[in-house]
Motif scaffolding. Structure first.
Motif, short mmCIF file in Angstrom:
data_model
loop_
_atom_site.label_atom_id
_atom_site.label_comp_id
_atom_site.label_asym_id
_atom_site.label_seq_id
_atom_site.Cartn_x
_atom_site.Cartn_y
_atom_site.Cartn_z
N ASP A 37 0.83 -1.19 0.00
CA ASP A 37 0.00 0.00 0.00
C ASP A 37 0.87 1.25 0.00
O ASP A 37 2.02 1.22 0.47
N GLY A 78 -5.79 0.80 3.33
CA GLY A 78 -5.13 0.95 2.05
C GLY A 78 -4.04 1.99 2.03
O GLY A 78 -3.62 2.45 0.97
N CYS A 79 -3.54 2.36 3.22
CA CYS A 79 -2.48 3.38 3.31
C CYS A 79 -1.66 3.13 4.56
O CYS A 79 -2.19 2.73 5.60
N GLN A 122 -9.59 13.71 2.93
CA GLN A 122 -9.78 13.23 1.57
C GLN A 122 -9.24 14.24 0.56
O GLN A 122 -8.63 13.86 -0.45
N ASN A 170 -6.35 13.37 -2.13
CA ASN A 170 -6.55 13.58 -3.57
C ASN A 170 -5.41 14.41 -4.15
O ASN A 170 -4.92 14.13 -5.25
N LEU A 208 -3.57 10.21 -4.02
CA LEU A 208 -4.10 9.00 -3.37
C LEU A 208 -5.62 9.03 -3.31
O LEU A 208 -6.23 8.71 -2.29
N SER A 209 -6.24 9.42 -4.40
CA SER A 209 -7.71 9.50 -4.42
C SER A 209 -8.35 8.12 -4.26
O SER A 209 -9.53 8.02 -3.90
N GLN A 210 -7.57 7.05 -4.50
CA GLN A 210 -8.11 5.70 -4.33
C GLN A 210 -8.26 5.32 -2.86
O GLN A 210 -8.96 4.36 -2.53
N VAL A 211 -7.60 6.07 -1.95
CA VAL A 211 -7.73 5.81 -0.51
C VAL A 211 -8.99 6.52 -0.02
O VAL A 211 -9.11 7.75 -0.10
N HIS A 212 -9.93 5.75 0.48
CA HIS A 212 -11.23 6.30 0.89
C HIS A 212 -11.25 6.59 2.38
O HIS A 212 -10.89 5.74 3.20
#
Length: 503
Positions: A256, A281-282, A448, A452, A456-460
């Motif tokens: 990650d 995820g981070c 967020q 972004n 890292l916009s894929q990290v929610h």
């Protein structure tokens, strides 16, 4: 209230044995019983601090405990806060305001005065609450410090507070911790200690029953329970010891994306980054020794209690060269508070607030310079970052004025008073940003937004984030503690009238 609140003390056999965690747990447990509970620590030594609704400064650990007790934090909960600026000196924050910078020797000459101030704060808390959970500092059996103690057994005696002694079995020697502590204090002080909590147990607790029996037979005092190590929730840490042995980041080793935080010698408010450490995820890594930064999604320069000294350390250790190379290769860098000051061109200290008067050259990554000067800014701050609202807090000496066209945020309110101001600065390409805002990542929308911006916009970021996540963790801590401790036995330590209210 017609009578003063009862007091219950949680002391330790040493530093980082779990006093803060047990205090936090008891605050939530008794709040869940319907009592008005307040935490209290007469003297705290930490560079992790926060701001009260009145705009005053106090230790972050007691703010956490107030959150657990479901009440607003107040500086009476931590009347004396020592913020180390060197190995032998600290800034002393008294009743929420910076008071003096003192060497260890100077500080001890003021202990009687500070004891009186601490008692006054405790009495104010006792007049407004049902129960005070008092936390000790370090070991309560430091024989060389006991004569001038204002936070441990001397304070417990003054408050007539029964003491629960916390010992850490994970570090080994738990029997010596318990028996040795009792051996180091006077018979009168031994009487104050009502029983023990064994913290950080790993394995089958049933196998420790003979250990409990030995402690109880040897001391004549009960073990209120054994707390297993927990990993299914997280409580903010008080001491930097938790990040001192962070694993080294190896580029390419993590599946990650990883955000790196530089472990500055005088790091402050590292709890700013707890929300990032919980992101699925981070990864979050604290970086101590200079190393290649390639592969990191971003690097954070955190707050510092000694900005100029830590700037020099960046240069002398080789970290500056690593950071400049990372920036040249398109890396994202964020500076918060002292880290923001370091990103500018100069940090000027004309009055010697951090020691010797003079100027220190910054990293030159943002077009700002900082002038360190009193008074200290301590505010709860409402801000907007590109239209996204957030709330943080500022604790800093000095002022940094960015070019208006490169300011990062709009400030709407400080300590509840409307204003029209700006905070922070960004480089022209947006890859380097700095802000004074602690608690930046408490708001999920702000977190967020930054993720972004660094790709890292894929990290929610879930809505269960920041304060909401902390509150859920307090409930989990209370459940974990109530399951493993004899809460009824602890209730029996309280005055009869309070016992009756709890049954």
């Amino acid at each position: 209230m017609s009578q003063k609140a009862a007091c219950l003390a949680v002391f330790g056999t040493g530093s980082d044995v779990g006093k803060s965690i047990v205090t936090t747990a008891l605050c939530r447990i008794f709040a869940n019983y319907g009592l008005k509970v307040a935490p209290y620590k007469a003297q705290n030594m930490s560079n992790n601090s926060g701001v009260t609704p009145e705009g005053l400064e106090m230790g972050r650990a007691q703010i956490v405990q107030a959150e657990a007790a479901r009440i607003p934090p107040h500086c009476d909960m931590n009347p004396v806060l020592l913020k180390p600026v060197s190995d032998v000196g600290s800034q002393v924050v008294l009743n929420g305001a910076a008071w003096i910078d003192a060497s260890s020797q100077d500080y001890y000459t003021k202990k009687d005065f500070l004891f009186g101030e601490s008692i006054a704060a405790l009495e104010r808390l006792r007049s407004e609450n049902d129960l005070i959970i008092m936390e000790g500092a370090g070991s309560c059996a430091e024989v060389n410090l006991m004569a001038n103690d204002i936070v441990n057994l001397r304070m417990a005696a003054k408050a007539e507070a029964p003491v629960i002694l916390v010992a850490d079995i994970d570090r080994g020697g738990v029997f010596a911790q318990v028996v040795g502590t009792l051996a180091c204090v006077s018979p009168e002080q031994q009487q104050l200690i009502s029983g023990f909590v064994i913290n950080r147990f790993r394995g089958d607790i049933a196998l420790f029953k003979n250990g409990i029996d030995w402690i109880e037979e040897r001391t004549g005092k009960p073990v209120f329970g054994v707390l297993p190590w927990f990993k299914h929730f997280r409580i903010e840490a008080e001491d930097a010891v938790v990040i001192e042995n962070s694993p080294r980041f190896t580029p390419g080793s993590a599946s990650d994306p990883t955000i790196g935080v530089l472990r500055l010698p005088h790091i402050s408010n590292f709890t700013d980054f707890d929300p990032l450490s919980e992101l699925p995820g981070c990864n979050l890594a604290y970086l101590q020794q200079p190393q290649d930064l390639n592969g990191l999604a971003a690097v954070i320069l955190p707050g510092s209690k000694s900005t100029c000294s830590d700037l020099q350390w960046l240069v002398e250790s080789g970290w500056k060269d690593r950071l400049m190379r990372y920036r040249a290769e398109g890396g994202h860098i964020l500076g918060i508070c002292g880290g923001y000051q370091m990103l500018g061109t100069w940090v000027r200290d004309p009055d010697g607030i951090e020691g010797t008067a003079g100027s220190t050259k910054g990293l030159g990554l943002l077009p700002v310079e900082t002038v360190l000067k009193a008074p200290k800014t301590t505010t709860l701050t409402d801000f907007r970052w590109q239209g996204i609202c957030g709330r943080g807090y500022e604790i800093h000496m000095g002022r940094t004025d960015p070019p208006k066209e490169q300011s990062l945020m709009t400030v709407d309110r400080r300590n509840g008073i409307d204003c029209n101001d700006f905070d922070g600065c960004r480089s022209e390409d947006g890859y380097v940003v700095g802000t004074y805002m602690h608690g930046l990542f408490d708001a999920p929308e702000i977190t967020q937004h930054w993720l972004n911006a660094i790709g890292l916009s894929q990290v929610h970021v879930d809505t269960q984030h920041g304060p909401a996540a902390r509150d859920q963790a307090y409930e989990q801590l209370a459940e974990h503690t109530a399951k493993h401790l004899d809460i009824e036995g602890i209730i029996r330590l309280l005055p009869q009238e309070l016992q009756e209210r709890l049954r």
